[in-house]
Design an enzyme around this catalytic site. Structure first.
Site, PDB file in Angstrom:
ATOM      1  N   GLN A 277      61.976  20.163  -2.982  1.00 23.34           N
ATOM      2  CA  GLN A 277      60.779  21.004  -2.987  1.00 23.34           C
ATOM      3  C   GLN A 277      61.071  22.430  -2.521  1.00 23.34           C
ATOM      4  O   GLN A 277      60.203  23.290  -2.616  1.00 23.34           O
ATOM      5  CB  GLN A 277      59.708  20.374  -2.107  1.00 23.34           C
ATOM      6  CG  GLN A 277      60.064  20.367  -0.625  1.00 23.34           C
ATOM      7  CD  GLN A 277      59.098  19.552   0.206  1.00 23.34           C
ATOM      8  OE1 GLN A 277      59.177  18.333   0.257  1.00 23.34           O
ATOM      9  NE2 GLN A 277      58.170  20.235   0.858  1.00 23.34           N
ATOM     10  N   CYS A 283      55.338  18.804  -0.751  1.00 22.89           N
ATOM     11  CA  CYS A 283      55.737  17.393  -0.657  1.00 22.89           C
ATOM     12  C   CYS A 283      54.696  16.467  -1.259  1.00 22.89           C
ATOM     13  O   CYS A 283      55.029  15.484  -1.919  1.00 22.89           O
ATOM     14  CB  CYS A 283      55.962  17.010   0.803  1.00 22.89           C
ATOM     15  SG  CYS A 283      54.505  17.252   1.848  1.00 22.89           S
ATOM     16  N   HIS A 433      53.962  14.776   6.443  1.00 23.20           N
ATOM     17  CA  HIS A 433      54.784  14.846   5.248  1.00 23.20           C
ATOM     18  C   HIS A 433      54.330  13.735   4.305  1.00 23.20           C
ATOM     19  O   HIS A 433      53.840  12.705   4.758  1.00 23.20           O
ATOM     20  CB  HIS A 433      56.242  14.625   5.682  1.00 23.20           C
ATOM     21  CG  HIS A 433      57.268  14.948   4.646  1.00 23.20           C
ATOM     22  ND1 HIS A 433      57.154  16.004   3.774  1.00 23.20           N
ATOM     23  CD2 HIS A 433      58.453  14.355   4.364  1.00 23.20           C
ATOM     24  CE1 HIS A 433      58.235  16.043   2.991  1.00 23.20           C
ATOM     25  NE2 HIS A 433      59.034  15.050   3.332  1.00 23.20           N
TER      26      HIS A 433
END
Ligand SMILES: *[C@@H]1O[C@H](CO)[C@@H](O)[C@H](O)[C@H]1NC(C)=O
Ligand SMILES: *[C@@H]1O[C@H](CO)[C@@H](O)[C@H](O)[C@H]1NC(C)=O
Length: 489
Positions: A277, A283, A433
């Site tokens: 990324q 993410c 995340h």
């Protein structure tokens, strides 16, 4: 069944605004939802006034996920992270002012807004769940032809002043439909300094335990600390506690294989290559795309083996913040249902959200027919349901907390908090995340159960781009927030 999303968004706010933090207690209660005329106009902008109300509905949300309208129709609802809620009942809502009866105290808590001090905007996307055909007929919009969105402003009883302040503040200022709006990142000292591998921490982690090893990643030093935080997820919200498995779920889970890996099912790999990324906080898009990619392969036995465009979502989604973060529920779910994903070639990844939406409208789109939090609502996920969903549907998107030690993961089964890392976060903060669970197993030597998880930090991070993490203990929240979507091949 129709779906209404009420999103409390931070979009376009100035620095130092408080993060929105919706809790169950803020969402439950009775909401009056007012709807303006359905024009099918995809350029609706939530900074405007509602206009003439043509329809009003009342919804009562109760714990944990029941919603009832004024006629007694029932459906389910869920929080969407800490950003708002979504429910399916018998109403199409769009461009709505909602009105929850309740106290001022509740109102301010919902707004994440200390006693009238801050600018707060809420955006709502209303839509219909279920058949796409019907949805597109309703909108007068051919599948894949145009992005169609619905926005809603909502407010609580008696908050005229707040509303006016809210609407007046940013109206039209950065509302370009395709320009991602940036979330405020927590301002901590030193965030723009270069990231440095913490060799001392690595030493402490490695000498304190044998579950996993840490190492320095020279390639991470190309990033600032702010960029590293974005790689780690960029925004922080409280992960829910996991749900509780029923006795029946536990019994079913006991019959499942002790290990499984979608990268090797009788020699077939259903998981697409690990991507990177870069310094963009995307993410949640990579996890979403990776879930749909794998599920397409599983469903079609590789007659569909697309890599999906993450840049399309970065640049074109209005239900996320581009490189400043977002949520798999809204991307693998809502965005994939309403707009659909295009293939990577259609809009290749740039890792930045400065460009306007450049997706060729003639590209084919891949949709989902359904999406959910495991457990049926935010906070309902369990290890047992994760196992079942993983085996029957394919890899699934999950959230977890990234702390400073996780960036240094090299191999093994990640367990947080070993080697006294907690004292060393500053200026690193915990962020959320999003990643993809592709398998699970049990370590022979230690007996420790683990998940196998695909990250989006390149193939040279961790175990060829993957990591393993302790299973069954909700390690850093890995079993608390799980999103499953059903892709339409
Ligand atoms: C919100 O509800 C209150 C109390 O029912 C009512 O007085 C007010 O007019 C409502 N506002 C809107 C915009 O519907
Ligand atoms: C999937 O495709 C492979 C290769 O074409 C074939 O050998 C296999 O039998 C197929 N599997 C199923 C379940 O159809």
């Amino acid at each position: 069944m129709l779906r209404l999303v009420v999103l409390v968004a931070l979009a376009g706010l100035c620095r130092a605004d408080l993060p929105i933090d919706c809790r169950f207690s803020d969402a439950v209660g009775t909401w009056i939802v007012s709807e303006s005329a359905r024009t099918g106009d995809p350029s609706l902008d939530c900074s405007g006034e509602l206009g003439e109300v043509v329809h009003q509905k009342q919804f009562t949300l109760t714990y944990p996920n029941l919603v009832t309208d004024e006629l007694g129709n029932t459906g389910t609802w869920t929080l969407v992270y800490n950003q708002g809620f979504e429910h399916g009942t018998f109403c199409i809502a769009r461009r709505v002012l909602g009105n929850k009866t309740g106290s001022r105290v509740t109102r301010h808590r919902v707004l994440g807004n200390k006693a009238g001090s801050r600018v707060t905007r809420r955006r709502v996307l209303g839509n219909k769940a279920g058949s796409r055909v019907t949805r597109h007929r309703v909108l007068g919009n051919k599948a894949g032809s145009r992005e169609t969105r619905r926005r809603v402003l909502d407010k609580k009883a008696g908050s005229q002043v707040t509303r006016r302040r809210v609407l007046g503040n940013k109206a039209g200022s950065q509302q370009d439909a395709h320009k991602p709006r940036h979330l405020v990142e927590e301002e901590l000292p030193g965030l723009d300094e270069p990231y440095k591998n913490d060799l001392e921490m690595i030493e402490r982690i490695n000498s304190a335990q044998n579950f996993w090893t840490a190492k320095a990643y020279p390639q991470h030093e190309q990033y600032t600390k702010r960029e590293m935080l974005r790689r780690g997820g960029s925004r922080k919200f409280r992960l829910p506690a996991p749900g509780k498995a029923t006795a029946e779920q536990k019994a079913r889970a006991a019959l499942l294989p002790t290990s499984f890996d979608w990268r090797d099912v009788d020699g077939v790999n259903y998981v697409t290559p690990v991507r990177d990324q870069a310094s963009c906080g995307s993410c949640y898009i990579f996890a979403s795309a990776a879930m749909l990619e794998s599920r397409l392969r599983i469903k079609t036995n590789f007659s569909r083996s697309d890599i999906l465009s993450t840049q399309d979502v970065v640049s074109c989604s209005r239900i996320s913040e581009g490189c400043a973060g977002g949520f798999p529920y809204l991307i693998a779910g809502r965005y994939a249902q309403d707009q659909g994903f295009v293939a990577e070639e259609c809009n290749p990844y740039l890792g930045e959200d400065t460009a306007t939406c450049g997706t060729d409208v003639s590209c084919g789109r891949t949709y989902v027919s359904d999406y959910k939090y495991l457990g049926g609502y935010y906070g309902g996920c369990t290890e047992e349901e994760m196992l079942e969903n993983l085996l029957t549907e394919g890899p699934l998107a999950v959230g977890f907390e990234v702390t400073a030690d996780f960036y240094l993961y090299s191999e093994g089964i990640y367990v947080h908090g070993v080697g006294n890392v907690k004292a060393d976060f500053d200026p690193f903060i915990v962020v959320n995340h999003a990643v993809l669970v592709v398998g699970y197993g049990v370590d022979e030597a230690s007996g420790m159960k683990y998940w196998i998880v695909k990250n989006s930090w390149g193939q040279d991070w961790g175990e060829q781009g993957y990591f393993r993490i302790r299973r069954g203990t909700n390690e850093v929240g890995i079993e608390s927030l799980c999103v499953s979507a059903t892709v339409i091949p």
